[in-house]
Design a protein around this motif. Sequence first.
Motif, mmCIF file in Angstrom:
data_model
loop_
_atom_site.group_PDB
_atom_site.id
_atom_site.type_symbol
_atom_site.label_atom_id
_atom_site.label_comp_id
_atom_site.label_asym_id
_atom_site.label_seq_id
_atom_site.Cartn_x
_atom_site.Cartn_y
_atom_site.Cartn_z
ATOM 1 N N ARG A 146 0.816 -1.219 0.000
ATOM 2 C CA ARG A 146 0.000 0.000 0.000
ATOM 3 C C ARG A 146 0.849 1.268 0.000
ATOM 4 N NH1 ARG A 146 -2.496 1.568 3.933
ATOM 5 N NH2 ARG A 146 -4.340 2.454 2.921
ATOM 6 N N ASP A 147 2.038 1.177 0.578
ATOM 7 C CA ASP A 147 2.874 2.371 0.758
ATOM 8 C C ASP A 147 4.329 1.988 0.499
ATOM 9 O OD1 ASP A 147 3.868 4.817 1.427
ATOM 10 O OD2 ASP A 147 3.176 4.815 3.506
ATOM 11 N N LYS A 148 4.665 1.862 -0.768
ATOM 12 C CA LYS A 148 5.946 1.281 -1.175
ATOM 13 C C LYS A 148 7.170 2.100 -0.762
ATOM 14 C CE LYS A 148 4.335 -1.415 -5.149
ATOM 15 N NZ LYS A 148 2.928 -1.428 -4.748
ATOM 16 N N ASP A 149 6.992 3.404 -0.514
ATOM 17 C CA ASP A 149 8.135 4.256 -0.180
ATOM 18 C C ASP A 149 8.235 4.555 1.308
ATOM 19 O OD1 ASP A 149 8.890 4.475 -2.888
ATOM 20 O OD2 ASP A 149 7.424 6.083 -3.213
ATOM 21 N N ASN A 150 7.467 3.872 2.116
ATOM 22 C CA ASN A 150 7.452 4.141 3.550
ATOM 23 C C ASN A 150 8.706 3.551 4.212
ATOM 24 O OD1 ASN A 150 6.866 3.805 6.456
ATOM 25 N ND2 ASN A 150 4.824 4.526 5.896
ATOM 26 N N ALA A 151 9.607 4.432 4.649
ATOM 27 C CA ALA A 151 10.886 3.992 5.216
ATOM 28 C C ALA A 151 10.702 3.229 6.523
ATOM 29 C CB ALA A 151 11.797 5.200 5.435
ATOM 30 N N THR A 152 9.724 3.621 7.325
ATOM 31 C CA THR A 152 9.489 2.937 8.597
ATOM 32 C C THR A 152 9.056 1.498 8.368
ATOM 33 O OG1 THR A 152 8.868 5.002 9.697
ATOM 34 C CG2 THR A 152 8.127 2.952 10.713
ATOM 35 N N LEU A 153 8.171 1.286 7.397
ATOM 36 C CA LEU A 153 7.742 -0.074 7.078
ATOM 37 C C LEU A 153 8.906 -0.903 6.543
ATOM 38 C CD1 LEU A 153 4.285 0.619 5.375
ATOM 39 C CD2 LEU A 153 4.717 -0.139 7.726
ATOM 40 N N LYS A 154 9.738 -0.293 5.703
ATOM 41 C CA LYS A 154 10.909 -1.000 5.175
ATOM 42 C C LYS A 154 11.864 -1.396 6.293
ATOM 43 C CE LYS A 154 10.959 1.167 0.595
ATOM 44 N NZ LYS A 154 11.711 2.052 -0.329
ATOM 45 N N GLU A 155 12.074 -0.475 7.230
ATOM 46 C CA GLU A 155 12.972 -0.775 8.342
ATOM 47 C C GLU A 155 12.423 -1.910 9.200
ATOM 48 O OE1 GLU A 155 15.463 1.536 11.856
ATOM 49 O OE2 GLU A 155 13.662 2.469 11.029
ATOM 50 N N ASN A 156 11.122 -1.896 9.425
ATOM 51 C CA ASN A 156 10.508 -2.987 10.188
ATOM 52 C C ASN A 156 10.669 -4.322 9.479
ATOM 53 O OD1 ASN A 156 8.923 -2.234 12.760
ATOM 54 N ND2 ASN A 156 8.392 -0.575 11.371
ATOM 55 N N ILE A 215 17.595 -4.274 2.108
ATOM 56 C CA ILE A 215 16.708 -3.175 2.503
ATOM 57 C C ILE A 215 17.473 -2.084 3.235
ATOM 58 C CG2 ILE A 215 14.708 -2.525 3.895
ATOM 59 C CD1 ILE A 215 13.573 -5.306 3.412
ATOM 60 N N TYR A 216 18.337 -2.472 4.180
ATOM 61 C CA TYR A 216 19.099 -1.456 4.910
ATOM 62 C C TYR A 216 20.000 -0.665 3.960
ATOM 63 C CZ TYR A 216 17.721 -3.252 9.510
ATOM 64 O OH TYR A 216 17.011 -3.630 10.627
ATOM 65 N N SER A 217 20.591 -1.340 2.983
ATOM 66 C CA SER A 217 21.434 -0.646 1.996
ATOM 67 C C SER A 217 20.620 0.374 1.212
ATOM 68 C CB SER A 217 22.067 -1.658 1.030
ATOM 69 O OG SER A 217 22.895 -2.563 1.707
ATOM 70 N N GLU A 218 19.423 -0.031 0.834
ATOM 71 C CA GLU A 218 18.541 0.873 0.093
ATOM 72 C C GLU A 218 18.164 2.083 0.944
ATOM 73 O OE1 GLU A 218 13.896 0.918 -1.341
ATOM 74 O OE2 GLU A 218 14.977 -0.989 -1.432
ATOM 75 N N LEU A 219 17.847 1.843 2.212
ATOM 76 C CA LEU A 219 17.489 2.940 3.109
ATOM 77 C C LEU A 219 18.651 3.913 3.293
ATOM 78 C CD1 LEU A 219 15.498 0.948 5.826
ATOM 79 C CD2 LEU A 219 14.564 2.689 4.293
ATOM 80 N N ILE A 220 19.853 3.377 3.401
ATOM 81 C CA ILE A 220 21.038 4.222 3.560
ATOM 82 C C ILE A 220 21.287 5.047 2.301
ATOM 83 C CG2 ILE A 220 23.564 4.152 3.739
ATOM 84 C CD1 ILE A 220 23.148 1.775 5.715
ATOM 85 N N GLU A 221 21.115 4.427 1.144
ATOM 86 C CA GLU A 221 21.347 5.120 -0.121
ATOM 87 C C GLU A 221 20.306 6.207 -0.399
ATOM 88 O OE1 GLU A 221 21.544 2.193 -3.170
ATOM 89 O OE2 GLU A 221 23.341 1.228 -2.352
ATOM 90 N N THR A 222 19.063 5.932 -0.032
ATOM 91 C CA THR A 222 17.989 6.878 -0.361
ATOM 92 C C THR A 222 17.836 8.002 0.660
ATOM 93 O OG1 THR A 222 16.391 5.410 0.720
ATOM 94 C CG2 THR A 222 16.665 5.205 -1.680
ATOM 95 N N SER A 223 18.185 7.728 1.912
ATOM 96 C CA SER A 223 18.050 8.784 2.921
ATOM 97 C C SER A 223 19.232 8.791 3.894
ATOM 98 C CB SER A 223 16.732 8.644 3.682
ATOM 99 O OG SER A 223 16.674 7.404 4.352
ATOM 100 N N GLY A 224 19.460 7.650 4.542
ATOM 101 C CA GLY A 224 20.589 7.553 5.466
ATOM 102 C C GLY A 224 20.473 8.477 6.653
ATOM 103 N N ASN A 225 19.234 8.797 7.045
ATOM 104 C CA ASN A 225 19.051 9.797 8.095
ATOM 105 C C ASN A 225 18.806 9.211 9.483
ATOM 106 O OD1 ASN A 225 16.553 8.727 7.627
ATOM 107 N ND2 ASN A 225 15.529 10.673 7.188
ATOM 108 N N LYS A 226 18.990 7.883 9.620
ATOM 109 C CA LYS A 226 18.818 7.258 10.926
ATOM 110 C C LYS A 226 20.028 6.389 11.249
ATOM 111 C CE LYS A 226 14.945 5.608 12.350
ATOM 112 N NZ LYS A 226 13.702 4.811 12.477
ATOM 113 N N SER A 227 20.546 6.563 12.446
ATOM 114 C CA SER A 227 21.719 5.779 12.839
ATOM 115 C C SER A 227 21.400 4.289 12.912
ATOM 116 C CB SER A 227 22.243 6.266 14.199
ATOM 117 O OG SER A 227 21.267 6.080 15.208
ATOM 118 N N SER A 228 20.120 3.947 13.172
ATOM 119 C CA SER A 228 19.753 2.531 13.302
ATOM 120 C C SER A 228 19.962 1.764 12.004
ATOM 121 C CB SER A 228 18.297 2.391 13.762
ATOM 122 O OG SER A 228 17.416 3.019 12.851
ATOM 123 N N TYR A 229 19.847 2.432 10.843
ATOM 124 C CA TYR A 229 20.115 1.757 9.575
ATOM 125 C C TYR A 229 21.547 1.222 9.574
ATOM 126 C CZ TYR A 229 16.126 4.550 7.799
ATOM 127 O OH TYR A 229 14.913 5.149 7.592
#
Length: 206
Positions: free
Chosen positions: A110-120, A137-151
């Motif tokens: 339903r929400d393909k770009d939702n970073a929180t759902l991807k992280e979960n 997924i973590y690599s993608e999150l880092i590349e697209t935003s990288g704004n959370k240390s948890s990634y």
Amino acid sequence: MKLKKLFWAKPLKSIFIAFLLSLVFVSCNTTSSLIPGAQVQKELDLYNQYMIIADEYTNQKKYDKAVIYYEQCLKCPDLYWDAYYKIAKIAVIQSDWNKAEKMFKELLERDKDNATLKENLAYVYASKGSKEEAIKIYSELIETSGNKSSYYENIITIYIQLKNADEAQKYLSLLKEKFPDTQSIEKFQNAINSLKEASKEETSKK
């Protein structure tokens, strides 16, 4: 070395739930109004009360009871996806990885770009042993935003578990650069150094 995850809010007094339940019963027994749309609003109010009760049970870590009320909220279109997400989060807390994976995948549909759902979902993959999927997924999150240390912390943890010191060091360098105050940096560096030393010893024995 454990992955980082989010936690629920602190518990409140259980007496509050009894009060909320009394409101639900009163609502159920109240005579329907003749005002147009009043019945629909009454039902929505009832489901909102179910949601509040479920949240309170969650805060008290009474997850089985919370799920019962969240499932009631699934009958309400206005609350369906909020309740669905909260049930998925409880599945993570209870380490029901297959259920959590299925639910977070559906949420992402339903929400393909939702970073929180991807992280979960990445956390679920890592926890159930699908580490390559989690890394992706973590690599993608880092590349697209990288704004959370948890990634960074989670992908470093996975690479350490895989005994891949080089990749772990690469992401640790990024963590140091972007989040220099992160408390886990020293712990990660020590773990990576241990991997490197173990690798040297293995090489010297050959």
